[in-house]
Every structure is written in structure tokens, then in C-alpha cells.
Design a protein around this motif. Structure first.
Motif, mmCIF file in Angstrom:
data_model
loop_
_atom_site.group_PDB
_atom_site.id
_atom_site.type_symbol
_atom_site.label_atom_id
_atom_site.label_comp_id
_atom_site.label_asym_id
_atom_site.label_seq_id
_atom_site.Cartn_x
_atom_site.Cartn_y
_atom_site.Cartn_z
ATOM 1 N N PRO A 39 0.819 -1.212 0.000
ATOM 2 C CA PRO A 39 0.000 0.000 0.000
ATOM 3 C C PRO A 39 0.855 1.266 0.000
ATOM 4 O O PRO A 39 2.085 1.202 0.078
ATOM 5 C CB PRO A 39 -0.746 -0.120 1.330
ATOM 6 C CG PRO A 39 0.273 -0.757 2.236
ATOM 7 C CD PRO A 39 0.998 -1.750 1.348
ATOM 8 N N ALA A 40 0.183 2.409 -0.029
ATOM 9 C CA ALA A 40 0.856 3.673 0.265
ATOM 10 C C ALA A 40 1.233 3.619 1.748
ATOM 11 O O ALA A 40 0.766 2.743 2.482
ATOM 12 C CB ALA A 40 -0.087 4.836 -0.003
ATOM 13 N N CYS A 41 2.048 4.533 2.202
ATOM 14 C CA CYS A 41 2.445 4.567 3.610
ATOM 15 C C CYS A 41 1.190 4.523 4.483
ATOM 16 O O CYS A 41 0.266 5.312 4.271
ATOM 17 C CB CYS A 41 3.240 5.830 3.897
ATOM 18 S SG CYS A 41 3.645 6.037 5.643
ATOM 19 N N PRO A 42 1.119 3.599 5.455
ATOM 20 C CA PRO A 42 -0.086 3.450 6.267
ATOM 21 C C PRO A 42 -0.411 4.650 7.155
ATOM 22 O O PRO A 42 -1.537 4.792 7.599
ATOM 23 C CB PRO A 42 0.185 2.209 7.114
ATOM 24 C CG PRO A 42 1.626 1.937 7.010
ATOM 25 C CD PRO A 42 2.135 2.611 5.781
ATOM 26 N N GLN A 43 0.550 5.529 7.400
ATOM 27 C CA GLN A 43 0.268 6.677 8.262
ATOM 28 C C GLN A 43 0.173 7.996 7.506
ATOM 29 O O GLN A 43 -0.664 8.816 7.817
ATOM 30 C CB GLN A 43 1.311 6.789 9.361
ATOM 31 C CG GLN A 43 1.161 5.681 10.382
ATOM 32 C CD GLN A 43 1.999 5.920 11.610
ATOM 33 O OE1 GLN A 43 2.984 6.638 11.577
ATOM 34 N NE2 GLN A 43 1.627 5.298 12.697
ATOM 35 N N CYS A 44 1.019 8.200 6.505
ATOM 36 C CA CYS A 44 1.005 9.499 5.826
ATOM 37 C C CYS A 44 0.448 9.424 4.406
ATOM 38 O O CYS A 44 0.284 10.448 3.758
ATOM 39 C CB CYS A 44 2.398 10.113 5.813
ATOM 40 S SG CYS A 44 3.611 9.215 4.832
#
Length: 54
Positions: A39-44
Motif C-alpha cells: 500500500p501507500a504509507c499506512p500513516q502518511c
């Protein structure tokens, strides 16, 4: 004598590298199963590169 550095494979968002734990360029980790995509970064939510943790 020239020494070559060992290069770790880098994976992009959407790649399906198989089961394992991966670290992104932001320092976050995800655990994937065989058929899951990175995925894309899980936080940002930035588009980052991923490395497999051994």
C-alpha cells in the motif's frame, strides 16, 4: 580492490512481492500475505518505496 555493495530489492506501491514483513521509506512496517499488494504509507499515505525485512 573495488567492493560492491549488496543491493536490497526495492518494491513500489501496488507490487505483490509475496508473504513477509516490509519497511517503507517513512519507517513504517506492514505484514503481507501471498496475494496482497504493497500500500501507500499506512500513516502518511505518501507514495513510498518498500524493502523486505529479513
Amino acid at each position: 580492490m573495488i567492493r560492491h555493495k549488496e543491493v536490497m530489492p526495492v518494491f513500489s506501491i501496488g507490487a505483490k512481492p509475496g508473504k513477509g514483513k516490509f519497511l517503507d521509506a517513512c519507517g513504517h512496517t506492514v505484514q503481507l500475505e501471498d496475494d496482497e499488494a504493497l500500500p501507500a504509507c499506512p500513516q502518511c499515505a505518501h507514495e513510498v518505496r518498500w524493502w523486505r525485512l529479513v
